[in-house]
Design an enzyme around this catalytic site. Sequence first.
Site, PDB file in Angstrom:
ATOM      1  N   ASP A 100       0.811  -1.213   0.000  1.00  0.00           N
ATOM      2  CA  ASP A 100       0.000   0.000   0.000  1.00  0.00           C
ATOM      3  C   ASP A 100       0.846   1.265   0.000  1.00  0.00           C
ATOM      4  O   ASP A 100       0.430   2.313  -0.490  1.00  0.00           O
ATOM      5  CB  ASP A 100      -0.911  -0.017   1.234  1.00  0.00           C
ATOM      6  CG  ASP A 100      -1.931   1.103   1.235  1.00  0.00           C
ATOM      7  OD1 ASP A 100      -2.725   1.176   0.279  1.00  0.00           O
ATOM      8  OD2 ASP A 100      -1.938   1.896   2.197  1.00  0.00           O
ATOM      9  N   VAL A 142       3.972  -2.812   5.586  1.00  0.00           N
ATOM     10  CA  VAL A 142       4.430  -2.752   4.198  1.00  0.00           C
ATOM     11  C   VAL A 142       3.338  -3.204   3.229  1.00  0.00           C
ATOM     12  O   VAL A 142       3.216  -2.665   2.127  1.00  0.00           O
ATOM     13  CB  VAL A 142       5.695  -3.617   4.002  1.00  0.00           C
ATOM     14  CG1 VAL A 142       6.093  -3.676   2.524  1.00  0.00           C
ATOM     15  CG2 VAL A 142       6.844  -3.079   4.829  1.00  0.00           C
ATOM     16  N   GLU A 143       2.515  -4.145   3.639  1.00  0.00           N
ATOM     17  CA  GLU A 143       1.513  -4.705   2.728  1.00  0.00           C
ATOM     18  C   GLU A 143       0.242  -3.855   2.689  1.00  0.00           C
ATOM     19  O   GLU A 143       0.151  -2.920   1.913  1.00  0.00           O
ATOM     20  CB  GLU A 143       1.244  -6.159   3.114  1.00  0.00           C
ATOM     21  CG  GLU A 143       2.507  -7.021   2.948  1.00  0.00           C
ATOM     22  CD  GLU A 143       2.323  -8.461   3.378  1.00  0.00           C
ATOM     23  OE1 GLU A 143       1.512  -9.165   2.739  1.00  0.00           O
ATOM     24  OE2 GLU A 143       2.984  -8.877   4.357  1.00  0.00           O
ATOM     25  N   HIS A 144      -0.741  -4.118   3.539  1.00  0.00           N
ATOM     26  CA  HIS A 144      -1.975  -3.319   3.515  1.00  0.00           C
ATOM     27  C   HIS A 144      -1.866  -2.074   4.392  1.00  0.00           C
ATOM     28  O   HIS A 144      -2.689  -1.169   4.281  1.00  0.00           O
ATOM     29  CB  HIS A 144      -3.165  -4.169   3.975  1.00  0.00           C
ATOM     30  CG  HIS A 144      -3.552  -5.241   3.010  1.00  0.00           C
ATOM     31  ND1 HIS A 144      -4.835  -5.388   2.512  1.00  0.00           N
ATOM     32  CD2 HIS A 144      -2.829  -6.238   2.419  1.00  0.00           C
ATOM     33  CE1 HIS A 144      -4.885  -6.429   1.700  1.00  0.00           C
ATOM     34  NE2 HIS A 144      -3.673  -6.954   1.624  1.00  0.00           N
TER      35      HIS A 144
END
Length: 338
Positions: A100, A142-144
Site C-alpha cells: 500500500d 508494508v503490505e496493507h
Amino acid sequence: MKSILSILIIAVFISCNSSSTEDTYAVKKVPEKSELNKQANTFFASVTQLEKKDLKEEKVNLGKRLYFDKRLSKNNTISCNSCHNLSTYGVDNLPTSPGDTKEFGTRNSPSVLYAHLHSSQFWDGRAKDVEEQAGMPILNPVEHSIPDSLYIVKKLKKIDNYVKSFNEVYPESGLTFENLTNAIGAFERKMTPVSQFDRYLDGDEDALTAKQKDGLKAFINNACITCHSGVALGGSMMQKFGLFGNYWEYTKSKKIDKGLAEVTVKSSDEYIFKVPSLRNITKTSPYFHDGSVESLEKSIKIMAKLQSNKDITEDEVADIISFLESLEADLDPEMKTL
C-alpha cells in the site's frame, strides 16, 4: 410344436438378458491401476478425495467481496487479489510484491490456490491456517498498512452493505476482525481445482501422457517426494533450504534470508522455510522464497543439487517439467472476478 417354440423363445430371452448383463458389467468395470499409479497413490492424494467442508454460500460470497476490496488497505490501493491474483493462478508473478505504501516486501507471494491444504502459512510457517494468514497482511505496515484491527473494523462499519452482510452471516457478533478473516478464509477454501494428475490418481490412466509418466517416475526416483508429497505436493513441512550447500550461492539471492530463524531467533532454525506446494508451479514463477530464479528448469536443478546432492540430467529435468504440467488447474471463471 408349440412346446418347442416356447422353449426356443425362452432360450433366446435368457441369452439376450445374459448378454445385456455382461455388457452392463463391462461398462461399469474399473480397469486395474498400473504399478506406477499404485505407487503414486502411496505418495500423493487426489483433491477429489478430500472431505467436503460445509461452507455457507453467504459466507463464501462475503469472503470473496473482501478478497477483492482495496478498501482493506489504508490508502485503498491494495487488495488480497493484488498480490494473489486469481486471474494468474493466485500470484502476481513478481519476485516480491509492492504494498500500500509502494514499498516492496522481502519474500515472494505464494499462490493462494490450494493454500488451505497446507499445514501452515507463510514461508516461515507463522500462521496456522488461511484464516489466521488472511489477517496478517492487512496489519502489515508494508503490505496493507492498516494500523490495527480496530481501524479496519471502524472503516468497514461505515459501509452499510458490509454491516448488513456481516450481521446476516455472523448474527451473534457481526462485523469483527475475526469474522473478517474467517470469511476470507472460507472463500480461499473453495480454491481446489481438479488437475490431470488428480484424474490419474483417481484411476484414469490416460490422464497423463507417456512423457508425463516418465516425469512422475523421475520425480519419485530423484527423491523429490521426500518433501513434495501429499495432496498439495508440498506445504506440509518445514525444511532447510540448502542441505548440501548455501542456497544463495546457487540462486544468486540479493539478500540472505534466515527463514524461520527470523521468527524464533534460534540459530538451529536458520535457512528453514516451508516447503512450497508444486501445484500450478509451471504458472507461478519466479521461484523460491525470494523469487530469485525465473527458470523452472534451473530451479529443478538447484533443488536436486542442494536438497539431494544430485546432478540431475537434462532429460530428467524435461520429463519432470512435463509431469509438473499435469498439476496445472485453474479456478472457475466466476471465482476470478466480482
